[in-house]
Design a protein around this motif. Structure first.
Motif, PDB file in Angstrom:
ATOM      1  N   ILE A 105       0.791  -1.237   0.152  1.00  0.00           N
ATOM      2  CA  ILE A 105       0.022   0.087   0.004  1.00  0.00           C
ATOM      3  C   ILE A 105       0.879   1.273  -0.026  1.00  0.00           C
ATOM      4  CG2 ILE A 105      -1.801   1.196   1.206  1.00  0.00           C
ATOM      5  CD1 ILE A 105      -2.371  -1.615   2.470  1.00  0.00           C
ATOM      6  N   LEU A 106       1.092   1.925  -1.207  1.00  0.00           N
ATOM      7  CA  LEU A 106       2.003   2.864  -1.421  1.00  0.00           C
ATOM      8  C   LEU A 106       1.353   4.205  -1.779  1.00  0.00           C
ATOM      9  CD1 LEU A 106       4.735   1.027  -3.310  1.00  0.00           C
ATOM     10  CD2 LEU A 106       4.421   1.288  -0.778  1.00  0.00           C
ATOM     11  N   LYS A 107       1.912   5.273  -1.269  1.00  0.00           N
ATOM     12  CA  LYS A 107       1.224   6.681  -1.489  1.00  0.00           C
ATOM     13  C   LYS A 107       1.211   7.005  -2.890  1.00  0.00           C
ATOM     14  CE  LYS A 107      -0.102  10.782  -0.300  1.00  0.00           C
ATOM     15  NZ  LYS A 107      -1.143  10.778  -1.223  1.00  0.00           N
ATOM     16  N   ALA A 108      -0.009   7.329  -3.064  1.00  0.00           N
ATOM     17  CA  ALA A 108      -0.459   7.793  -4.578  1.00  0.00           C
ATOM     18  C   ALA A 108       0.232   9.160  -4.932  1.00  0.00           C
ATOM     19  CB  ALA A 108      -1.946   8.150  -4.459  1.00  0.00           C
ATOM     20  N   ASN A 109       0.538   9.452  -6.117  1.00  0.00           N
ATOM     21  CA  ASN A 109       0.980  10.558  -6.774  1.00  0.00           C
ATOM     22  C   ASN A 109       2.672  10.617  -6.614  1.00  0.00           C
ATOM     23  OD1 ASN A 109      -1.378  10.949  -7.907  1.00  0.00           O
ATOM     24  ND2 ASN A 109      -1.927  12.040  -6.040  1.00  0.00           N
TER      25      ASN A 109
END
Length: 156
Positions: A105-109
């Motif tokens: 689960i990784l930070k968008a943008n």
């Protein structure tokens, strides 16, 4: 959640590791997952970048291209920080593999973590389709990568 183990961007868990010394806490992650279901990392910090640090964007490609040295991560001052992003991506992969993470689960943008959209390298806020450096590397190693919003849609 049986059989799933997560690698999670540290900023999503409230760690103040972003380029601007802030976090992007997603309280639902903390509430939903047990600590024994995940490990956390900030690839940029693991790659040697400081907190705070100048904003950076991928120019002329996406994370896959950076891993192939066909594109570069450049900070807003014009400094090429690609090596730190690549080093951080491999640190994240190593951690994921050591803990047998099946999902991330990784930070968008983010130029490291995004798995959908990244900024286009112009520092004007325009986004393009593409993966960050870490997301691209994890996907190459069959780890299912999602943004925090995708995870929330899955659990709500």
């Amino acid at each position: 959640m049986t059989g799933k183990f997560y690698l999670i961007s540290a900023c999503l868990l409230g760690h103040k590791v972003r380029y601007d010394s802030r976090d992007c806490l997603v309280k639902e992650l903390v509430d939903y997952l047990l600590p024994e279901q995940y490990v956390t990392i900030c690839p940029e910090v693991s790659g040697g970048l400081p907190i705070p640090r100048p904003a950076a964007e991928i120019q002329s490609g996406d994370g896959r291209d950076v891993l192939l040295y066909q594109a570069h991560v450049i900070d807003i001052n014009g400094t090429d920080v690609s090596d730190a992003f690549i080093k951080g991506a491999y640190a994240a992969l190593d951690l994921a593999q050591r803990f047998q993470a099946t999902h991330a689960i990784l930070k968008a943008n983010s130029p490291s973590c995004s798995s959908k959209l990244i900024y286009d390298g112009s520092f004007t806020g325009n986004k393009i389709q593409g993966n960050g450096v870490t997301a691209a590397l994890l996907k190459q190693h069959d780890i299912k990568v999602m943004t925090e919003d995708e995870f929330l849609q899955m659990i709500l």
